[in-house]
Design a protein around this motif. Sequence first.
Motif, short mmCIF file in Angstrom:
data_model
loop_
_atom_site.label_atom_id
_atom_site.label_comp_id
_atom_site.label_asym_id
_atom_site.label_seq_id
_atom_site.Cartn_x
_atom_site.Cartn_y
_atom_site.Cartn_z
N MET A 137 25.53 -14.21 7.54
CA MET A 137 25.15 -15.33 6.73
C MET A 137 26.19 -16.42 6.91
SD MET A 137 24.78 -15.78 2.60
CE MET A 137 24.37 -14.11 2.36
N LEU A 138 25.71 -17.62 7.03
CA LEU A 138 26.58 -18.79 7.14
C LEU A 138 26.26 -19.74 6.00
CD1 LEU A 138 26.19 -19.44 10.97
CD2 LEU A 138 28.10 -18.34 9.82
N ALA A 139 27.28 -20.43 5.53
CA ALA A 139 27.10 -21.41 4.45
C ALA A 139 27.26 -22.83 5.02
CB ALA A 139 28.12 -21.17 3.35
N PHE A 140 26.37 -23.72 4.61
CA PHE A 140 26.40 -25.11 5.04
C PHE A 140 26.23 -26.00 3.82
CE2 PHE A 140 24.97 -22.70 8.68
CZ PHE A 140 25.64 -23.28 9.75
N ARG A 141 26.63 -27.25 3.95
CA ARG A 141 26.52 -28.21 2.85
C ARG A 141 25.11 -28.74 2.66
NH1 ARG A 141 31.93 -31.79 2.44
NH2 ARG A 141 33.37 -30.09 2.85
N SER A 142 24.32 -28.74 3.72
CA SER A 142 22.98 -29.28 3.61
C SER A 142 22.08 -28.64 4.65
CB SER A 142 22.98 -30.80 3.82
OG SER A 142 23.27 -31.09 5.18
N GLU A 143 20.79 -28.79 4.46
CA GLU A 143 19.83 -28.26 5.43
C GLU A 143 19.96 -28.99 6.76
OE1 GLU A 143 15.06 -27.38 5.69
OE2 GLU A 143 16.02 -27.49 3.71
N GLY A 144 20.31 -30.27 6.70
CA GLY A 144 20.53 -31.03 7.93
C GLY A 144 21.66 -30.43 8.76
N GLU A 145 22.74 -30.01 8.11
CA GLU A 145 23.85 -29.37 8.82
C GLU A 145 23.41 -28.06 9.46
OE1 GLU A 145 27.49 -28.89 6.73
OE2 GLU A 145 27.69 -31.03 6.31
N VAL A 146 22.54 -27.33 8.78
CA VAL A 146 22.02 -26.08 9.34
C VAL A 146 21.32 -26.38 10.67
CG1 VAL A 146 20.34 -24.21 9.06
CG2 VAL A 146 21.71 -24.94 7.11
N HIS A 147 20.45 -27.37 10.65
CA HIS A 147 19.67 -27.70 11.84
C HIS A 147 20.57 -28.23 12.97
CE1 HIS A 147 15.83 -26.67 10.12
NE2 HIS A 147 16.19 -27.32 9.02
N ARG A 148 21.56 -29.04 12.62
CA ARG A 148 22.49 -29.54 13.65
C ARG A 148 23.26 -28.38 14.29
NH1 ARG A 148 22.73 -33.76 10.09
NH2 ARG A 148 24.50 -32.97 8.92
N TRP A 149 23.75 -27.46 13.48
CA TRP A 149 24.50 -26.33 14.00
C TRP A 149 23.61 -25.46 14.87
CZ3 TRP A 149 24.36 -21.01 13.79
CH2 TRP A 149 25.50 -20.35 14.26
N CYS A 150 22.39 -25.19 14.42
CA CYS A 150 21.47 -24.37 15.21
C CYS A 150 21.18 -25.03 16.57
CB CYS A 150 20.17 -24.13 14.45
SG CYS A 150 20.36 -22.96 13.09
N ARG A 151 20.97 -26.33 16.57
CA ARG A 151 20.74 -27.02 17.85
C ARG A 151 21.96 -26.88 18.77
NH1 ARG A 151 18.24 -30.83 14.56
NH2 ARG A 151 20.10 -32.12 14.53
N SER A 152 23.15 -27.01 18.21
CA SER A 152 24.37 -26.93 19.02
C SER A 152 24.58 -25.53 19.59
CB SER A 152 25.59 -27.35 18.20
OG SER A 152 25.97 -26.33 17.29
N GLN A 153 24.01 -24.52 18.93
CA GLN A 153 24.14 -23.13 19.37
C GLN A 153 22.90 -22.64 20.10
OE1 GLN A 153 27.13 -21.53 18.91
NE2 GLN A 153 27.74 -23.54 18.15
N ASP A 154 21.91 -23.51 20.26
CA ASP A 154 20.63 -23.16 20.87
C ASP A 154 19.97 -21.99 20.14
OD1 ASP A 154 18.55 -23.61 22.66
OD2 ASP A 154 19.34 -22.19 24.13
N LEU A 155 19.93 -22.08 18.81
CA LEU A 155 19.35 -21.05 17.94
C LEU A 155 18.28 -21.65 17.05
CD1 LEU A 155 22.63 -19.33 16.72
CD2 LEU A 155 21.02 -18.42 18.41
N GLU A 156 17.34 -20.82 16.66
CA GLU A 156 16.35 -21.21 15.65
C GLU A 156 16.94 -20.90 14.27
OE1 GLU A 156 13.31 -22.66 15.94
OE2 GLU A 156 13.86 -22.93 18.05
N PRO A 157 16.74 -21.78 13.30
CA PRO A 157 17.25 -21.48 11.96
C PRO A 157 16.50 -20.30 11.35
CG PRO A 157 16.11 -23.60 11.99
CD PRO A 157 16.11 -23.08 13.38
N GLY A 158 17.22 -19.51 10.59
CA GLY A 158 16.60 -18.41 9.84
C GLY A 158 16.23 -18.91 8.47
#
Length: 78
Positions: free
Chosen positions: A1-22
Amino acid sequence: MLAFRSEGEVHRWCRSQDLEPGAIFPPSTLWKLAQSWYDDRLDLHWKRRSPEQRQQLLRNAGLTGDFWQMQSPPDSKK
């Protein structure tokens, strides 16, 4: 589990890691689940909850959908 400040940050991180958000949910949902999931762990005669009971705890916390479907543990008697 990872914690982020916003849903936008989740999506940015997932794109940078080439992952789909859970599953994405607020800390208050995690807290609600944790309170019910661990409320009896210190009981002297604690027993693991059944998959159905654990599924109900997820539903009670508002965690529904395919991502949150419990799977029965593999048969350990083999």
